[in-house]
Design an enzyme around this catalytic site. Sequence first.
Site, PDB file in Angstrom:
ATOM      1  N   TYR A  50     -34.853 -26.661 -23.397  1.00 48.64           N
ATOM      2  CA  TYR A  50     -34.892 -27.286 -24.730  1.00 48.64           C
ATOM      3  C   TYR A  50     -35.798 -28.513 -24.641  1.00 48.64           C
ATOM      4  CZ  TYR A  50     -30.473 -24.670 -25.409  1.00 48.64           C
ATOM      5  OH  TYR A  50     -29.488 -23.709 -25.466  1.00 48.64           O
ATOM      6  N   HIS A 106     -28.874 -20.135 -17.456  1.00 52.34           N
ATOM      7  CA  HIS A 106     -29.080 -19.960 -18.902  1.00 52.34           C
ATOM      8  C   HIS A 106     -28.987 -18.504 -19.377  1.00 52.34           C
ATOM      9  CE1 HIS A 106     -31.110 -22.292 -22.411  1.00 52.34           C
ATOM     10  NE2 HIS A 106     -30.352 -21.337 -22.875  1.00 52.34           N
TER      11      HIS A 106
HETATM   12  P1  NAP Z   1     -26.464 -23.266 -35.290  1.00 53.14           P
HETATM   13  O1  NAP Z   1     -25.744 -24.469 -34.818  1.00 53.14           O
HETATM   14  O2  NAP Z   1     -25.731 -22.015 -35.522  1.00 53.14           O
HETATM   15  O3  NAP Z   1     -27.289 -23.555 -36.601  1.00 53.14           O
HETATM   16  C1  NAP Z   1     -28.190 -24.622 -36.678  1.00 53.14           C
HETATM   17  C2  NAP Z   1     -28.635 -24.719 -38.107  1.00 53.14           C
HETATM   18  O4  NAP Z   1     -27.505 -25.072 -38.917  1.00 53.14           O
HETATM   19  C3  NAP Z   1     -29.675 -25.782 -38.314  1.00 53.14           C
HETATM   20  O5  NAP Z   1     -30.533 -25.323 -39.344  1.00 53.14           O
HETATM   21  C4  NAP Z   1     -28.841 -26.976 -38.792  1.00 53.14           C
HETATM   22  O6  NAP Z   1     -29.587 -27.792 -39.647  1.00 53.14           O
HETATM   23  C5  NAP Z   1     -27.768 -26.287 -39.566  1.00 53.14           C
HETATM   24  N1  NAP Z   1     -26.499 -27.026 -39.639  1.00 53.14           N
HETATM   25  C6  NAP Z   1     -25.738 -27.532 -38.636  1.00 53.14           C
HETATM   26  N2  NAP Z   1     -24.613 -28.079 -39.131  1.00 53.14           N
HETATM   27  C7  NAP Z   1     -24.675 -27.913 -40.481  1.00 53.14           C
HETATM   28  C8  NAP Z   1     -23.814 -28.256 -41.552  1.00 53.14           C
HETATM   29  N3  NAP Z   1     -22.640 -28.856 -41.331  1.00 53.14           N
HETATM   30  N4  NAP Z   1     -24.205 -27.954 -42.821  1.00 53.14           N
HETATM   31  C9  NAP Z   1     -25.386 -27.325 -43.067  1.00 53.14           C
HETATM   32  N5  NAP Z   1     -26.234 -26.961 -42.087  1.00 53.14           N
HETATM   33  C10 NAP Z   1     -25.878 -27.249 -40.802  1.00 53.14           C
HETATM   34  O7  NAP Z   1     -27.676 -22.886 -34.285  1.00 53.14           O
HETATM   35  P2  NAP Z   1     -28.229 -23.185 -32.867  1.00 53.14           P
HETATM   36  O8  NAP Z   1     -28.862 -24.507 -32.801  1.00 53.14           O
HETATM   37  O9  NAP Z   1     -29.005 -21.959 -32.524  1.00 53.14           O
HETATM   38  O10 NAP Z   1     -26.934 -23.175 -31.910  1.00 53.14           O
HETATM   39  C11 NAP Z   1     -26.197 -24.333 -31.612  1.00 53.14           C
HETATM   40  C12 NAP Z   1     -26.399 -24.783 -30.172  1.00 53.14           C
HETATM   41  O11 NAP Z   1     -26.051 -23.751 -29.275  1.00 53.14           O
HETATM   42  C13 NAP Z   1     -27.859 -25.084 -29.818  1.00 53.14           C
HETATM   43  O12 NAP Z   1     -28.269 -26.317 -30.368  1.00 53.14           O
HETATM   44  C14 NAP Z   1     -27.808 -25.021 -28.319  1.00 53.14           C
HETATM   45  O13 NAP Z   1     -27.260 -26.215 -27.791  1.00 53.14           O
HETATM   46  C15 NAP Z   1     -26.856 -23.854 -28.103  1.00 53.14           C
HETATM   47  N6  NAP Z   1     -27.577 -22.564 -27.899  1.00 53.14           N
HETATM   48  C16 NAP Z   1     -27.478 -21.959 -26.684  1.00 53.14           C
HETATM   49  C17 NAP Z   1     -28.162 -20.772 -26.445  1.00 53.14           C
HETATM   50  C18 NAP Z   1     -28.049 -20.112 -25.096  1.00 53.14           C
HETATM   51  O14 NAP Z   1     -28.805 -19.173 -24.814  1.00 53.14           O
HETATM   52  N7  NAP Z   1     -27.143 -20.564 -24.263  1.00 53.14           N
HETATM   53  C19 NAP Z   1     -28.942 -20.171 -27.441  1.00 53.14           C
HETATM   54  C20 NAP Z   1     -28.990 -20.797 -28.699  1.00 53.14           C
HETATM   55  C21 NAP Z   1     -28.295 -21.986 -28.903  1.00 53.14           C
HETATM   56  P3  NAP Z   1     -30.507 -29.019 -39.102  1.00 53.14           P
HETATM   57  O15 NAP Z   1     -31.448 -28.419 -38.093  1.00 53.14           O
HETATM   58  O16 NAP Z   1     -31.171 -29.457 -40.339  1.00 53.14           O
HETATM   59  O17 NAP Z   1     -29.534 -29.999 -38.555  1.00 53.14           O
END
Ligand code: NAP
Length: 277
Positions: A50, A106
Site C-alpha cells: 500500500y 499478503h
Molecule cells: P472498503 O472499506 O470496503 O470500502 C472503501 C470505500 O468505502 C471507499 O470508497 C471509502 O470512501 C468508502 N467508505 C468507508 N467508510 C464509509 C462510510 N462510513 N460511508 C460511506 N463511504 C465509506 O474497501 P477497501 O479499502 O478495499 O477495504 C478496507 C481495507 O481492507 C483496506 O483499506 C485494506 O486495509 C484492507 N484490504 C486488504 C486486502 C488484502 O488483500 N489483504 C485487500 C483489500 C483491502 P473514501 O475513500 O472516500 O474514504
Amino acid sequence: METRRFGPMDDKVPVIGQGTWQISDRAGAREALDRGIRLGLTHIDTAEVYEGSEETIAPVIRDRRDEVFLVSKVRPGNASYKGTLAACTRSLERLGTDHLDVYLLHWPSQHPIEDTMRAMGELIDDGKIRAAGVSNFSVEDMEAAIEGLGKNRLVCNQVIYHLEERGVEVEVLPFCRDKGIALVGYSPFGSGRFPSSGSAGRKALDGIGKRHGKTARQVALRFLTREAPLFAIPKAEKVRHVEDNAGGQGFTLDAEDLERIDEVFPVPEHVVGVPTI
Ligand code: NAP
C-alpha cells in the site's frame, strides 16, 4: 468499543478496525486515523504494497504505539526466508516502530510457505513481530501455513468479506472458528461498491437500520462482525466515515434481521478456494 480476543492472542482487539489501502489524501487519512483511535478503532491495517500507507500511519502512532494493534504484510514476491526478514525491517522503519502486533503474508506466494513461516518464527523470537498471520488463504493454504509455523500459532486470515461476497462462510470461516483463528474481513463495503440507494439490498439494510437507529453501513459492519472470530477493517481516510463506522457495533441484530440479510445477500452454495478482490 466492542472487543474480542484475536485468535489465540490474549489481546482484546476492537471488532472494527481501520484500513489504509489506496489513501489519496495523507493529511486527511492521518486526521481520520487519529479520530478512529480516539473512538477505539485501534486495529490499524497496512501493507508494504500500500504505497505511502506505512509512512502515513507513522506520525499518528508515534506517541501512542501501545494503544494500537498494528498489522502489516509482506509482499508475496518478497516472501523468501531472507526476503521476509528484510521486508519486515523496512516496514518497521517506515512505520517508525520496533514491532508489529501481527505480520501477514499478503497472499499465497511462489516462495515455499515453510520458508516464509520460518522467517515469521525468527521475527517473533527477535521481538520484531508478536504473531504471524496470512491473507487470502484457502483452508488448504492455512493448513500448510500452520504446519510451517511449527510451535507458533497462526493468529488470523484476512480475507474479502462483505454482504455481496459471503464465500468465506462456506469453508474458511468454519475452519477459523474451529481452530481459533481470527477472520479479518477486508473490503467490508465491497471496496466502494456498497449496495446503491434504491436497490433491494439497500432497502433491506435501510429498513433494519431504521429499527436500530443505525445507518446501512453500520448494519453491514454489525453483520460482518456479529460473532467470534470475525473482525472488519473498513477504509479510514475521512473523519466522517470513521465516525460512522465506529457506530457499527454495540447493538445486536435479531433473528428477523439475520433472516432478511440472508434473503437479499445469500451465501453461495459452493466456493472453490478463497474469493479475492
Ligand atoms: P472498503 O472499506 O470496503 O470500502 C472503501 C470505500 O468505502 C471507499 O470508497 C471509502 O470512501 C468508502 N467508505 C468507508 N467508510 C464509509 C462510510 N462510513 N460511508 C460511506 N463511504 C465509506 O474497501 P477497501 O479499502 O478495499 O477495504 C478496507 C481495507 O481492507 C483496506 O483499506 C485494506 O486495509 C484492507 N484490504 C486488504 C486486502 C488484502 O488483500 N489483504 C485487500 C483489500 C483491502 P473514501 O475513500 O472516500 O474514504
